[in-house]
Design a protein around this motif. Sequence first.
Motif, short mmCIF file in Angstrom:
data_model
loop_
_atom_site.label_atom_id
_atom_site.label_comp_id
_atom_site.label_asym_id
_atom_site.label_seq_id
_atom_site.Cartn_x
_atom_site.Cartn_y
_atom_site.Cartn_z
N ASN A 272 30.81 54.44 -1.66
CA ASN A 272 31.80 54.85 -0.67
C ASN A 272 32.29 53.66 0.14
N ASN A 273 31.38 52.74 0.44
CA ASN A 273 31.77 51.52 1.15
C ASN A 273 32.74 50.69 0.31
N SER A 274 32.62 50.80 -1.02
CA SER A 274 33.44 49.99 -1.92
C SER A 274 34.87 50.50 -2.04
N MET A 279 36.42 45.59 0.43
CA MET A 279 36.48 45.57 -1.03
C MET A 279 37.86 45.91 -1.59
N THR A 280 38.77 46.40 -0.78
CA THR A 280 40.06 46.86 -1.29
C THR A 280 41.22 46.30 -0.48
N GLN A 281 42.39 46.37 -1.10
CA GLN A 281 43.66 46.06 -0.45
C GLN A 281 44.62 47.18 -0.84
N ASN A 283 43.98 50.44 -1.21
CA ASN A 283 43.30 51.34 -2.15
C ASN A 283 43.14 50.77 -3.56
N VAL A 284 43.44 49.48 -3.70
CA VAL A 284 43.24 48.78 -4.97
C VAL A 284 42.21 47.69 -4.74
N LEU A 285 41.29 47.50 -5.67
CA LEU A 285 40.26 46.49 -5.52
C LEU A 285 40.88 45.12 -5.26
N LYS A 286 40.29 44.36 -4.37
CA LYS A 286 40.90 43.15 -3.85
C LYS A 286 40.95 42.02 -4.88
#
Length: 380
Positions: A272-274, A279-281, A283-286
């Motif tokens: 959930n933290n991820s 970890m995101t920008q 809603n997309v992984l950074k």
Amino acid sequence: MKGLFKNVSFALALTASLSSCLKEPVDDGPGPGAGKTAYVYNWPAIADSSYTSLIANFYNQSGKYYNENSAGKTDFHYWRNAHVLDVLVDAYQRTNDPQVRTRMDELLDGMKAKNGNTYVNHFYDDMEWMALSCLRAYETTSDAKFKTVAEQLWTDIKGGWDETWGGGIYWNKDRGNKNTPANAPAAIIAARMYQLNQDPADLDWAKRIYQWQKTYLVDPVTGLVWDGLDGTGTNKDWKFTYNQGVYIGAGIELYKITGENVYLNDALKTANNSLTGDMTQGNVLKDEGGGDGGLFKGILVRYMMLLITDGFLNSTDQAKFVNFLKLNAETLWLQGTSRPQILFGTRWTVPLTTTDLSTQLSGAMLIEAVAKLKELELID
């Protein structure tokens, strides 16, 4: 005009190569001007395109390994090629194509040759990735040579543990620091070795490594997984997707064995933290750059998939993580893919004309993941 001809030739060669060895038609993505709502995703075909690009742009035929980048730099990286084996296993599970299996065998030979005629390496985390890939290859093919490599590596990896800083496995054989990349994957290996051989010592290793990881390198409030520690203390500044993924994976494997909810709850907290924050920008992984960082997102994707498929989640939690991966894959395919080569960028919203093997692998892991979700009828 010469560049245009080259791209057209590449696209034709890519299509011909794909049709000769895989079952699905090539999918190069939406045509010019096609909007998101006008495009229908054929995830198996997209995964075939991703696989074919990996071979066409990175495979070193003479060395039987995969080059550092798509621009022809032929440097060999052990841990990145270990992840190639994992992606080949994904493709073989999906297609059962004998040519993919041949690529697996070739890479196993090529990695040994490029690593000095041995699989043992200076870095414990690199060996752990090879062991994990070989265990999956053995599970998929029942070929004992993969199991043998995994067991050889596991024996060496256990030698990286001592009681300095409360326990844990060192990052490498210089024995200067201990970190998540060397410990959480080791817990996954130990758990899978136990499931394979039923040796109680392996389960003890899995629990012991996991507890050390949780005690020293996980924020008890948020579930954020820190990178590592040494004599100066814990590094809490590096916040990588990679570290979240492997801790999730370790928790799920121990939950499967023990049925103890603490492991599943740990995995869910970190997962959930991820989905948000560091970890995101959008809603997309950074974007974590190229080089080693290019692989980090794919590792989180792989173990978020394990949470979805093996975590016995309720329907609400399962849908949340499924939709997250689906959104990321759609974004990568529509925005972050260079065509006709089918190369993936470090930022999944921006294409690159050349890319590192590490970066390509993260995209490939994501595409294979959503193809699996499609197969499981968890997405349309």
